[in-house]
Write an enzyme that holds these catalytic residues in place. Structure first.
Site, PDB file in Angstrom:
ATOM      1  N   CYS A   1       0.803  -1.225   0.000  1.00 48.04           N
ATOM      2  CA  CYS A   1       0.000   0.000   0.000  1.00 48.04           C
ATOM      3  C   CYS A   1       0.835   1.273   0.000  1.00 48.04           C
ATOM      4  O   CYS A   1       0.281   2.365  -0.116  1.00 48.04           O
ATOM      5  CB  CYS A   1      -0.945  -0.005   1.199  1.00 48.04           C
ATOM      6  SG  CYS A   1      -1.960  -1.489   1.277  1.00 48.04           S
TER       7      CYS A   1
ATOM      8  N   HIS B   1      -2.373   7.900   6.579  1.00 45.46           N
ATOM      9  CA  HIS B   1      -2.691   6.637   5.909  1.00 45.46           C
ATOM     10  C   HIS B   1      -4.129   6.232   6.234  1.00 45.46           C
ATOM     11  O   HIS B   1      -4.872   5.808   5.352  1.00 45.46           O
ATOM     12  CB  HIS B   1      -1.696   5.572   6.356  1.00 45.46           C
ATOM     13  CG  HIS B   1      -1.803   4.278   5.631  1.00 45.46           C
ATOM     14  ND1 HIS B   1      -1.671   4.166   4.263  1.00 45.46           N
ATOM     15  CD2 HIS B   1      -2.034   3.012   6.079  1.00 45.46           C
ATOM     16  CE1 HIS B   1      -1.805   2.900   3.903  1.00 45.46           C
ATOM     17  NE2 HIS B   1      -2.030   2.182   4.980  1.00 45.46           N
TER      18      HIS B   1
ATOM     19  N   GLU C   1      -1.144   4.615  14.081  1.00 44.96           N
ATOM     20  CA  GLU C   1      -0.823   5.868  13.394  1.00 44.96           C
ATOM     21  C   GLU C   1      -1.202   7.085  14.223  1.00 44.96           C
ATOM     22  O   GLU C   1      -0.474   8.080  14.240  1.00 44.96           O
ATOM     23  CB  GLU C   1      -1.498   5.932  12.022  1.00 44.96           C
ATOM     24  CG  GLU C   1      -1.045   7.143  11.220  1.00 44.96           C
ATOM     25  CD  GLU C   1      -1.589   7.210   9.811  1.00 44.96           C
ATOM     26  OE1 GLU C   1      -1.051   7.987   8.998  1.00 44.96           O
ATOM     27  OE2 GLU C   1      -2.564   6.484   9.503  1.00 44.96           O
TER      28      GLU C   1
ATOM     29  N   LYS D   1      -9.120   8.044   2.684  1.00 44.45           N
ATOM     30  CA  LYS D   1      -9.757   6.749   2.485  1.00 44.45           C
ATOM     31  C   LYS D   1     -11.202   6.730   2.960  1.00 44.45           C
ATOM     32  O   LYS D   1     -11.988   5.863   2.545  1.00 44.45           O
ATOM     33  CB  LYS D   1      -8.944   5.648   3.170  1.00 44.45           C
ATOM     34  CG  LYS D   1      -7.590   5.404   2.526  1.00 44.45           C
ATOM     35  CD  LYS D   1      -6.817   4.322   3.242  1.00 44.45           C
ATOM     36  CE  LYS D   1      -5.456   4.094   2.611  1.00 44.45           C
ATOM     37  NZ  LYS D   1      -4.518   5.240   2.828  1.00 44.45           N
TER      38      LYS D   1
ATOM     39  N   HIS E   1      -9.813   2.283   0.265  1.00 46.91           N
ATOM     40  CA  HIS E   1      -8.385   1.998   0.242  1.00 46.91           C
ATOM     41  C   HIS E   1      -8.002   1.536  -1.159  1.00 46.91           C
ATOM     42  O   HIS E   1      -8.332   0.419  -1.565  1.00 46.91           O
ATOM     43  CB  HIS E   1      -8.053   0.923   1.276  1.00 46.91           C
ATOM     44  CG  HIS E   1      -6.593   0.821   1.588  1.00 46.91           C
ATOM     45  ND1 HIS E   1      -5.606   1.157   0.682  1.00 46.91           N
ATOM     46  CD2 HIS E   1      -5.932   0.423   2.708  1.00 46.91           C
ATOM     47  CE1 HIS E   1      -4.423   0.969   1.227  1.00 46.91           C
ATOM     48  NE2 HIS E   1      -4.587   0.524   2.464  1.00 46.91           N
TER      49      HIS E   1
ATOM     50  N   PHE F   1       1.280  -3.605   3.915  1.00 50.39           N
ATOM     51  CA  PHE F   1       1.536  -4.980   4.323  1.00 50.39           C
ATOM     52  C   PHE F   1       3.015  -5.308   4.106  1.00 50.39           C
ATOM     53  O   PHE F   1       3.619  -4.880   3.117  1.00 50.39           O
ATOM     54  CB  PHE F   1       0.677  -5.949   3.517  1.00 50.39           C
ATOM     55  CG  PHE F   1      -0.738  -6.110   4.016  1.00 50.39           C
ATOM     56  CD1 PHE F   1      -1.214  -5.397   5.100  1.00 50.39           C
ATOM     57  CD2 PHE F   1      -1.590  -7.009   3.392  1.00 50.39           C
ATOM     58  CE1 PHE F   1      -2.511  -5.563   5.559  1.00 50.39           C
ATOM     59  CE2 PHE F   1      -2.896  -7.187   3.837  1.00 50.39           C
ATOM     60  CZ  PHE F   1      -3.363  -6.456   4.923  1.00 50.39           C
TER      61      PHE F   1
END
Length: 409
Positions: free
Chosen positions: A162, A304, A315, A333, A338, A397
């Site tokens: 990502c 993010h 985060e 998002k 996403h 990931f």
């Protein structure tokens, strides 16, 4: 920062809220998600997503080559065309030997690979496409852009899950700084709204699940106390990067300056971030150091913000430590879903627009952040404020952490 100043001179986007940069910006600022139930996902545990619509991709691509391109490749090519035109450049007249193409993706053509596998199993080899390989391999966005734009300099396809889009921008910046090219077409693309992928996210526990009465458009709520998982999106964003002096010498007016970049790896777990957030914070600190900034110089954070319980908690804690002066935070998002490998490039592009317009978009579906999060989230309405310096976070990931620092031109 040592070395040449790198300017963003062009920007192109195709997202679930718009088929170009302007409409995407309007949609994100409106703060409403277009997530809907997708007929092709009928019967899946997760049967909804934020998808690109209102465009015939083959017609938009034109010519006779669209048959060999996967959806993710078409997104990238359309965004690249817009970005190059926005930069005031013409591939017919530039020196292609000095043009680099760096376009990341996370899953490449996994949807096409699944389709080809099913065709083979159900109907035999003759039912598969002669372009089956081209429809699936992850370097094809960079390759097709290079072909269409006569770019014969370096080309590559970074994959850091990502964070692939931010990784691509970082690599392109380095190519310019080291003199390996004069123009870089860089960003990322993704399209994985298909049953196998959606089932995988449902099984992993990362995807938001909807009950019969739930509105999919309300399910992605980054930093909310009741956040329940990510909603899938798709799209692409491409930037044109040049050395600032070169851009201004040809009369271009940069949209923003790509001032710094930083990257680290958690080396902790394939899907979960390190709970301390310390390694991701080092990516932030590296980007700030690379830009020559103090943390207090940051006027805005594009987070993010996946809307997953663990990622948002990690985060939020990172943001409160790294930026104790509490700059305004957004998380696109909530609107876009996403977009996986494309997310970092799209969010960096939105950060460029925030710097240009002095507007921080709101986080969709968020009334207020969870009580335990000491961060200054923009909610309900856009925040109108001059923004001179901003950062965009991307975490993927595999523990990939990538951050870019962007400055008002």
């Amino acid at each position: 920062m040592t070395g040449p100043t790198i300017a963003v001179t062009g920007l192109g986007m195709i997202t679930p809220v718009g088929n170009d940069t302007g409409s995407t910006w309007q949609g994100v600022c409106a703060g409403a998600s277009p997530a809907r139930r997708v007929p092709e996902l009928a019967g899946c545990q997760i049967d909804f997503a934020c998808t690109v619509g209102g465009i015939d991709l083959d017609t938009a691509i034109g010519g006779r080559t669209a048959f060999r391109m996967g959806r993710y490749v078409k997104f990238a090519l359309l965004a690249a065309r817009e970005a190059v035109a926005d930069a005031g450049l013409d591939p017919a007249t530039w020196d292609g030997t000095r043009v680099a193409v760096v376009v990341g993706t996370s899953s490449g053509g996994s949807a096409s690979l699944t389709e080809q596998t099913m065709a083979l199993e159900q109907r035999g080899p003759e039912a598969t496409s002669p372009s089956g390989i081209l429809l699936t391999i992850p370097n094809m966005p960079a390759a097709e852009i290079a072909i269409k734009m006569r770019a014969t300099g370096p080309s590559m396809a970074p994959c850091t899950a990502c964070s692939s889009g931010v990784t691509a921008l970082s690599v392109a910046r380095d190519l310019l700084a080291t003199g390996q090219c004069d123009i870089a077409v860089a960003g990322a693309t993704e399209s994985i709204v298909f049953p196998v992928a959606m089932t995988g996210f449902a099984r992993s526990g990362a995807g938001a699940l909807a009950g019969p009465g739930d509105d999919p458009a309300r399910l992605c709520r980054p930093f909310a106390a009741d956040r329940a998982g990510l909603v899938m999106g798709e799209g692409a964003a491409i930037m044109v990067l040049e050395r600032d002096g070169d851009a201004r010498a040809r009369g271009a007016v940069p949209r923003a300056i790509l001032a710094g970049a930083g990257a680290t790896t958690d080396a902790h777990h394939p899907t979960s971030p390190h709970p301390s957030g310390a390694v991701a914070q080092r990516a932030v600190e590296a980007a700030l150091l690379n830009a020559g900034w103090e943390a207090s110089d940051v006027d805005h954070v594009n987070a993010h913000g996946t809307s997953t319980p663990l990622n948002d908690a990690t985060e939020a804690a990172l943001i409160s430590r790294a930026y104790p002066h509490r700059p305004p935070v957004t998380a696109p998002k909530g609107v876009l879903g996403h977009c996986m490998g494309a997310a970092g490039a799209i969010e960096a592009g939105l950060t460029v627009l925030t710097l240009q317009h002095g507007v921080v978009p709101p986080i969709a579906n968020l009334e207020a952040p969870a009580a335990e999060f000491d961060i200054n989230c923009v909610t309900k309405q856009p925040l109108h404020r001059r923004i001179d310096r901003a950062v965009s976070h991307s975490f993927g990931f595999g523990g990939h952490n990538a951050v870019v620092a962007l400055q008002r031109a």
